[in-house]
Design a protein around this motif. Sequence first.
Motif, PDB file in Angstrom:
ATOM      1  N   ARG A 101       6.008 -33.793 -36.703  1.00  0.00           N
ATOM      2  CA  ARG A 101       7.305 -33.178 -36.388  1.00  0.00           C
ATOM      3  C   ARG A 101       7.965 -33.939 -35.244  1.00  0.00           C
ATOM      4  O   ARG A 101       7.279 -34.540 -34.418  1.00  0.00           O
ATOM      5  CB  ARG A 101       7.107 -31.738 -35.913  1.00  0.00           C
ATOM      6  CG  ARG A 101       6.362 -30.829 -36.862  1.00  0.00           C
ATOM      7  CD  ARG A 101       6.243 -29.464 -36.169  1.00  0.00           C
ATOM      8  NE  ARG A 101       5.423 -28.529 -36.913  1.00  0.00           N
ATOM      9  CZ  ARG A 101       4.110 -28.357 -36.713  1.00  0.00           C
ATOM     10  NH1 ARG A 101       3.479 -29.076 -35.798  1.00  0.00           N
ATOM     11  NH2 ARG A 101       3.447 -27.465 -37.423  1.00  0.00           N
ATOM     12  N   GLU A 104       6.623 -33.352 -31.864  1.00  0.00           N
ATOM     13  CA  GLU A 104       5.297 -33.882 -31.514  1.00  0.00           C
ATOM     14  C   GLU A 104       5.357 -35.354 -31.076  1.00  0.00           C
ATOM     15  O   GLU A 104       4.345 -36.053 -31.127  1.00  0.00           O
ATOM     16  CB  GLU A 104       4.349 -33.727 -32.707  1.00  0.00           C
ATOM     17  CG  GLU A 104       4.027 -32.274 -32.994  1.00  0.00           C
ATOM     18  CD  GLU A 104       3.266 -32.068 -34.299  1.00  0.00           C
ATOM     19  OE1 GLU A 104       2.195 -31.440 -34.268  1.00  0.00           O
ATOM     20  OE2 GLU A 104       3.756 -32.532 -35.353  1.00  0.00           O
ATOM     21  N   ASP A 132       9.303 -33.222 -42.809  1.00  0.00           N
ATOM     22  CA  ASP A 132      10.049 -32.394 -43.759  1.00  0.00           C
ATOM     23  C   ASP A 132      11.519 -32.321 -43.381  1.00  0.00           C
ATOM     24  O   ASP A 132      12.310 -31.714 -44.104  1.00  0.00           O
ATOM     25  CB  ASP A 132       9.429 -30.994 -43.862  1.00  0.00           C
ATOM     26  CG  ASP A 132       9.372 -30.283 -42.529  1.00  0.00           C
ATOM     27  OD1 ASP A 132       8.889 -30.909 -41.543  1.00  0.00           O
ATOM     28  OD2 ASP A 132       9.813 -29.135 -42.440  1.00  0.00           O
ATOM     29  N   HIS A 361     -10.305 -35.034 -32.252  1.00  0.00           N
ATOM     30  CA  HIS A 361      -9.205 -34.164 -32.675  1.00  0.00           C
ATOM     31  C   HIS A 361      -9.513 -32.802 -32.087  1.00  0.00           C
ATOM     32  O   HIS A 361     -10.520 -32.198 -32.429  1.00  0.00           O
ATOM     33  CB  HIS A 361      -9.149 -34.100 -34.213  1.00  0.00           C
ATOM     34  CG  HIS A 361      -8.155 -33.106 -34.738  1.00  0.00           C
ATOM     35  ND1 HIS A 361      -8.405 -31.756 -34.786  1.00  0.00           N
ATOM     36  CD2 HIS A 361      -6.899 -33.269 -35.220  1.00  0.00           C
ATOM     37  CE1 HIS A 361      -7.348 -31.129 -35.290  1.00  0.00           C
ATOM     38  NE2 HIS A 361      -6.421 -32.030 -35.560  1.00  0.00           N
TER      39      HIS A 361
HETATM   40  P1  GDP Z   1      -4.611 -28.683 -37.786  1.00  0.00           P
HETATM   41  O1  GDP Z   1      -5.101 -30.048 -37.419  1.00  0.00           O
HETATM   42  O2  GDP Z   1      -5.231 -28.156 -39.038  1.00  0.00           O
HETATM   43  O3  GDP Z   1      -4.644 -27.717 -36.668  1.00  0.00           O
HETATM   44  O4  GDP Z   1      -3.069 -28.832 -38.204  1.00  0.00           O
HETATM   45  P2  GDP Z   1      -1.889 -29.539 -37.423  1.00  0.00           P
HETATM   46  O5  GDP Z   1      -0.987 -28.492 -36.848  1.00  0.00           O
HETATM   47  O6  GDP Z   1      -2.405 -30.595 -36.520  1.00  0.00           O
HETATM   48  O7  GDP Z   1      -1.112 -30.213 -38.638  1.00  0.00           O
HETATM   49  C1  GDP Z   1      -1.668 -31.261 -39.370  1.00  0.00           C
HETATM   50  C2  GDP Z   1      -0.684 -32.413 -39.451  1.00  0.00           C
HETATM   51  O8  GDP Z   1       0.482 -32.035 -40.123  1.00  0.00           O
HETATM   52  C3  GDP Z   1      -0.219 -32.922 -38.097  1.00  0.00           C
HETATM   53  O9  GDP Z   1      -0.034 -34.317 -38.212  1.00  0.00           O
HETATM   54  C4  GDP Z   1       1.093 -32.225 -37.889  1.00  0.00           C
HETATM   55  O10 GDP Z   1       1.933 -32.993 -37.097  1.00  0.00           O
HETATM   56  C5  GDP Z   1       1.614 -32.128 -39.303  1.00  0.00           C
HETATM   57  N1  GDP Z   1       2.431 -30.932 -39.546  1.00  0.00           N
HETATM   58  C6  GDP Z   1       2.009 -29.652 -39.622  1.00  0.00           C
HETATM   59  N2  GDP Z   1       3.021 -28.817 -39.900  1.00  0.00           N
HETATM   60  C7  GDP Z   1       4.130 -29.597 -40.023  1.00  0.00           C
HETATM   61  C8  GDP Z   1       5.514 -29.333 -40.295  1.00  0.00           C
HETATM   62  O11 GDP Z   1       5.943 -28.204 -40.521  1.00  0.00           O
HETATM   63  N3  GDP Z   1       6.359 -30.404 -40.324  1.00  0.00           N
HETATM   64  C9  GDP Z   1       5.922 -31.679 -40.106  1.00  0.00           C
HETATM   65  N4  GDP Z   1       6.803 -32.666 -40.137  1.00  0.00           N
HETATM   66  N5  GDP Z   1       4.636 -31.953 -39.841  1.00  0.00           N
HETATM   67  C10 GDP Z   1       3.750 -30.943 -39.791  1.00  0.00           C
END
Ligand code: GDP
Length: 410
Positions: A101, A104, A132, A361
């Motif tokens: 995003r 981030e 997205d 991570h």
């Molecule tokens: P976790 O590692 O399972 O806690 O999930 P994360 O929140 O780290 O998400 C996994 C990946 O997907 C990361 O690279 C995030 O930046 C990306 N990500 C998650 N949700 C979104 C979103 O709504 N939009 C975008 N562009 N990236 C997302």
Amino acid sequence: ARLRQYISSRRRAVLILLSVLTFALLLAMPRCRNAAPATVHDLAVYHPIRPALPATDKKRPDPIKWLEENSNNRHSVVDGYMSNFGFGSGKPRAALISLVRNSELEGMMQSMRQLEYRWNRKYRYPWIFFNDEPFTEDFKAGTRNLTAAKCYYEVVPRGHWSLPDWIDESRFMNSLEYLGTIGVGKGWMVSYHHMCRWNSGFFYKHPFLKNYDWYWRVEPDVHYFCDIDYDVFRFMRDNNMKYGFNMNILDDARSFPSLWTRTRAFAAAHLGLIHPEADLGWLLDPQAGGEYNNCQFFSNFEIGSLNFWRGEGNEAYFNWLDKAGGFYYERFGDAPVHTLSVAMFVPKSEIWYFRDIGYQHDINHHCPPHREAKCSCQPTKMDENFYKLVPLESPQRKPADTCIRQFLGG
Ligand code: GDP
Ligand code: MN
């Protein structure tokens, strides 16, 4: 005068000889650097748990031998340029890919700085960012600034990031509430469900990746601790690997209650698609009657073949799960889905454990204890024990490490 002529012609000859020698030396220089005595790669230490294939079996590549011969940056960026002009065996069509995003940016810069420093400044594989929604100019400027490689910024097609028409929206809303109530990680976020589904079945279908064969998945806010002195994409290609991981986890099984039943039903209905050398043994829990033990490749780190995901087996499997709604009525994660797909369609000899790539991570981290790998992390007692092959029943062992042991041992 004859003597003088003799001397000057000799001097000329010497001069010519010298310049020829210098030229030859200049030409040979990159080769000399490549030929520097190879330190035995630390992976070679692990023959006992993953034996190199017998030398007589010439058809099969030997990844450990490959590492011994190709470490020390033998294929540097210079070689990359040469291959662009048609020399050498060709640079793999590969990219570092990241779904991220705009908010981030800081975390993305952290991950990029470390991976560039540890590896990509030597290899210059392009970065491809997916989102997205469109990336902001700030995001583009901040990330572009950190690499000499090309950067691309791609929006995910709407159809890859929205509720499919066979999903009952109110049932999905109920599930969000339920997952939130029982506290399944991020299960109440609509976007998290889209993200898991995209990473499971869509990233490799993005039109921009059409001309790519290999990817390394990178998340914001992760850490890369160790110098990596070989081209991981060449490693994957030359050794016919399909999937590379470096950590395992045991995820919350409440996020995918129906996954195992559905996977078994899929396998029964598509026996012809299952790879003849597939080995799911390490994913089964004998104490629970052969149920799925919830071991998963931790998929925020992946180095893999896009063409594997595009293949018939994975496509059929993803569609099977997707049609049943598990990405929305439950919270199927891309980690278990990738794990089960790899296990069904890829023989173990084509799955690689990148134990030399130190990585973190969130709270999960992995630090290779062999110091020749030049790492900036301190191996914990657990890391040490893991490499010393402490017996499985050892209480010091992280539970998820047993997953890797089962994977390697089976
Ligand atoms: P976790 O590692 O399972 O806690 O999930 P994360 O929140 O780290 O998400 C996994 C990946 O997907 C990361 O690279 C995030 O930046 C990306 N990500 C998650 N949700 C979104 C979103 O709504 N939009 C975008 N562009 N990236 C997302
Ligand atoms: Mn994450």
